[in-house]
Design a protein around this motif. Structure first.
Motif, PDB file in Angstrom:
ATOM      1  N   ARG A 106       1.241   6.036  -6.811  1.00  0.00           N
ATOM      2  CA  ARG A 106       1.092   4.618  -7.119  1.00  0.00           C
ATOM      3  C   ARG A 106       2.484   4.033  -7.320  1.00  0.00           C
ATOM      4  N   THR A 107       3.052   3.511  -6.250  1.00  0.00           N
ATOM      5  CA  THR A 107       4.436   3.045  -6.280  1.00  0.00           C
ATOM      6  C   THR A 107       4.533   1.545  -5.997  1.00  0.00           C
ATOM      7  N   TRP A 108       3.493   0.789  -6.338  1.00  0.00           N
ATOM      8  CA  TRP A 108       3.495  -0.659  -6.145  1.00  0.00           C
ATOM      9  C   TRP A 108       3.159  -1.336  -7.471  1.00  0.00           C
ATOM     10  N   ARG A 109       3.447  -2.614  -7.543  1.00  0.00           N
ATOM     11  CA  ARG A 109       3.203  -3.356  -8.778  1.00  0.00           C
ATOM     12  C   ARG A 109       1.708  -3.583  -8.988  1.00  0.00           C
ATOM     13  N   ARG A 112       9.687   3.315  -1.638  1.00  0.00           N
ATOM     14  CA  ARG A 112       9.449   3.357  -3.075  1.00  0.00           C
ATOM     15  C   ARG A 112      10.538   2.665  -3.883  1.00  0.00           C
ATOM     16  N   GLU A 146       3.721  -1.537   2.123  1.00  0.00           N
ATOM     17  CA  GLU A 146       5.170  -1.362   2.212  1.00  0.00           C
ATOM     18  C   GLU A 146       5.726  -0.634   0.993  1.00  0.00           C
ATOM     19  N   ALA A 147       5.171  -0.909  -0.188  1.00  0.00           N
ATOM     20  CA  ALA A 147       5.638  -0.235  -1.402  1.00  0.00           C
ATOM     21  C   ALA A 147       5.268   1.240  -1.411  1.00  0.00           C
ATOM     22  N   ALA A 163      -0.789  -5.793  -6.600  1.00  0.00           N
ATOM     23  CA  ALA A 163      -0.328  -5.870  -5.208  1.00  0.00           C
ATOM     24  C   ALA A 163      -1.470  -5.558  -4.260  1.00  0.00           C
ATOM     25  N   GLU A 216       2.049  -5.920   1.055  1.00  0.00           N
ATOM     26  CA  GLU A 216       2.956  -5.583  -0.041  1.00  0.00           C
ATOM     27  C   GLU A 216       2.680  -4.182  -0.571  1.00  0.00           C
ATOM     28  N   ARG A 217       1.416  -3.873  -0.703  1.00  0.00           N
ATOM     29  CA  ARG A 217       1.044  -2.549  -1.228  1.00  0.00           C
ATOM     30  C   ARG A 217       1.372  -1.453  -0.219  1.00  0.00           C
ATOM     31  N   TRP A 236      10.636  -0.382  -4.952  1.00  0.00           N
ATOM     32  CA  TRP A 236      10.104  -1.175  -6.063  1.00  0.00           C
ATOM     33  C   TRP A 236       9.836  -0.285  -7.266  1.00  0.00           C
ATOM     34  N   HIS A 243      -3.387   3.634   3.488  1.00  0.00           N
ATOM     35  CA  HIS A 243      -3.109   2.619   2.498  1.00  0.00           C
ATOM     36  C   HIS A 243      -4.120   1.495   2.561  1.00  0.00           C
TER      37      HIS A 243
END
Length: 460
Positions: free
Chosen positions: A242-245, A260, A255-256, A248, A252-253, A262, A458
Motif C-alpha cells: 500500500r504505497t499510495w495516499r 513508490r 502510478e503510486a 487515491a 493515481e493509485r 509518494w 492495480h
C-alpha cells in the motif's frame, strides 16, 4: 600507531568469564583470563556485545557513544541523556559488569551508594590493570592467522593503514546514527553511573510484525540484569502493498504502486522535523545502518527483514531519484559500503534467513538502474555516479550484471518446414510491459485488492 601513553577512553568488563565471545564493532574474539577491558576507544559510536559461544547462542549487546555528547543532546527527548561536563573530568571510563544470572554485560548504574563505590573502586584500579596488560587496545579489524581463524585480542601488532581503513569503514557505517533514532527503535537507554546512555539489543529482539504470535501465549519482553527489559523494535512502518495516499483512486493509485516515491516522501514527512526534510531522510539512513549492523553482529532476523523492506521501498522509487538526488546518493554510497562488509558475517550475510542469497537485491538493483537511466538520462547526476561505482563492484565481486543485455525484439524465424515468418517479442518480465504490465481492473465497492496489487494488478 603507537599505544597511547596517557589515559584514554576505556571500557572495563569486570567478572567477564574466560572463553566468552566478545565483539566490539566489526571485531570479535574470545576472551582470556587476562582480558579486563578495551582501551583507546576512538570517539564516536560503538557496539559491544557478548555471547556464551561463537554460534547458536543468544548475543546481547549495547550501543554507546564515546566523546562529548553535547552536539547530540538536542536529539534526546525529555533530556534523557545529559552531555559530559566538568562533573566528569578526565578520560571516559565505562564500567560494564558481567551478570552471571542473565549472562550479559550490564553498565553499573550508580543507583545506590554500593554501586557508586564499586564503580569508583574499578576506576581507581585502572592503572594497575593497564600495567598488567589486562586492557587490550581497540582495533577496527583483526587479521586472520596463517592457518585460518581469528587472532586473539592479546596480540597487539597490526597494519596501520589497514587499521585506518577499518575505522573509516565503521565511521561510514554509523555516521547517520543519533540518540533520538536509537531511542525510537530500541526504547529509552539505560544510564550508567557516569550519566552515559546504553541502548541494549539482543539477537532475539524483534518488531511486532516479525513475531509469530501463538494464541494464548504472550511475550511482554525478556527480563535482564538490574530490572532491564527488552522492548520491541519500533521500526519505520513500511507497507510495500500500500504505497499510495488514503483516498487515491484510478491512475493515481496505479502510478503510486509502480513508483513508490509518494510513500517515501510520506515517510520522510511523518518522521522528520517540521520544515527539516533532511531530518526525515536521516531517520531512514540511520535505520538502514542500524538494521544492517544488527544482522552483521547479532544475526538478528527482524533487522534483516526491515533492511530488506527499506531497500524494497527505496530502490523502487522513480521521480524521487531526481527530486531527492543527494539522499539517493547517500543511500547508494552506504549500500556499497555495507555490501563490502557482508563477508564479515560467518556463513554469509544473505544466508541468514533463506537460500536465495542476494537475489532479491540483484533484482531490485536491475530495476533501479533502469529507472535511473529513464529519469536522469544523459544528465550529470550524483546518483548516476554512485550507481556506476556500485555496479562495477557487484559485477566484479558477485558477478551481477545490472545492465540487461539488449534483446532482439523482431526477426525472422525459420520453421521446421523451411518457411520463414516474422516474429516480435512484445515484452519481458523485467520490463513490466506487454503481458507482464500491471493490469487495471474494476472492483466492486468495498472490495480489497491488496493481494492483487502485490502481483502487479492495480485497482481503478
Amino acid at each position: 600507531m603507537p599505544p597511547s601513553l596517557s589515559p584514554s577512553p576505556t571500557l572495563l568488563t569486570p567478572l567477564l568469564p574466560p572463553k566468552t565471545l566478545v565483539g566490539i564493532d566489526l571485531v570479535t574474539f574470545t576472551s582470556t583470563p587476562q582480558f579486563h577491558g578495551i582501551r583507546d576507544l576512538p570517539n564516536g559510536w560503538h557496539f559491544l556485545y557478548t555471547g556464551t559461544t561463537e554460534s547458536l547462542s543468544l548475543r546481547c549487546g549495547g550501543w554507546f557513544y564515546v566523546g562529548d555528547t553535547s552536539a547530540l543532546e538536542n536529539d534526546i527527548s525529555d533530556g534523557a541523556v545529559a552531555s559530559r561536563s566538568s562533573e566528569h573530568p578526565g578520560p571516559e571510563v565505562f564500567v560494564w559488569k558481567w551478570d552471571s544470572d542473565s549472562e550479559i554485560l550490564a553498565p553499573l548504574k550508580g543507583g545506590n551508594v554500593v554501586e557508586k563505590q564499586e564503580a569508583m573502586r574499578y576506576k581507581a584500579n585502572l592503572g594497575a590493570i593497564w600495567q598488567s596488560g589486562g586492557l587490550f587496545r581497540y582495533r577496527s579489524r583483526v587479521s586472520s592467522t596463517p592457518g585460518g581463524g581469528r587472532r586473539v585480542a592479546a596480540q597487539d601488532e597490526y597494519d596501520e593503514e589497514d587499521e585506518e581503513e577499518g575505522r573509516r569503514d565503521w565511521a561510514g557505517l554509523t555516521n547517520h546514527l543519533f540518540p533520538r533514532l536509537l531511542s525510537r527503535i530500541v526504547g529509552q537507554p539505560d544510564i550508567d553511573v557516569g550519566g552515559r546512555p546504553r541502548w541494549m539489543v539482543t539477537s532475539a529482539s524483534t518488531a511486532g510484525r516479525d513475531t509469530e504470535h501463538i494464541p494464548g501465549l504472550s511475550s511482554p519482553g525478556r527480563e535482564y540484569a538490574e530490572g532491564a527489559t527488552e522492548s520491541e523494535f519500533s521500526f519505520l512502518p513500511i507497507d510495500l502493498k500500500r504505497t499510495w495516499r488514503e483516498g487515491a483512486i484510478g491512475r493515481e493509485r496505479t502510478e503510486a504502486a509502480q513508483d513508490r516515491s509518494w510513500a517515501l516522501g510520506d515517510l520522510i514527512n511523518r518522521y522528520g522535523d517540521t520544515g527539516r526534510d533532511r531530518s526525515g531522510e536521516a531517520q531512514i539512513l540511520g535505520e538502514l545502518q542500524f538494521t544492517f549492523l544488527m544482522v552483521l553482529t547479532l544475526m538478528n532476523y527482524s533487522c534483516l527483514q526491515q533492511w530488506k523492506r527499506l531497500l524494497g521501498l527505496l530502490l523502487t522509487c522513480r521521480t524521487a531519484i531526481k527530486d531527492r538526488e543527494l539522499f539517493f546518493r547517500d543511500v547508494l554510497k552506504l549500500l556499497l559500503l555495507q555490501l563490502q562488509r557482508c563477508d564479515d558475517l560467518e556463513g554469509g550475510f544473505f544466508e541468514v534467513d533463506s537460500d536465495e542469497g542476494g537475489e532479491f537485491l540483484r533484482k531490485l538493483l536491475i530495476k533501479f538502474s533502469m529507472y535511473v537511466g529513464e529519469i536522469v538520462g544523459g544528465e550529470e547526476s550524483a546518483v548516476k555516479t554512485e550507481l556506476a561505482r556500485l555496479e562495477d563492484w557487484v559485477k566484479s565481486e558477485f558477478g551481477w550484471e545490472l545492465q540487461p543485455e539488449p534483446i532482439v525484439r523482431r526477426g525472422m524465424l525459420q520453421l521446421e518446414d523451411g518457411e520463414q515468418v516474422e516474429m516480435e517479442i512484445s515484452g519481458n518480465e523485467d520490463e513490466e510491459t506487454g503481458e507482464y504490465a500491471p493490469l487495471v481492473v474494476d472492483l466492486d465497492e468495498g472490495g480489497t485488492a491488496d493481494d492483487d496489487v502485490d502481483m502487479g494488478v492495480h485497482m481503478r
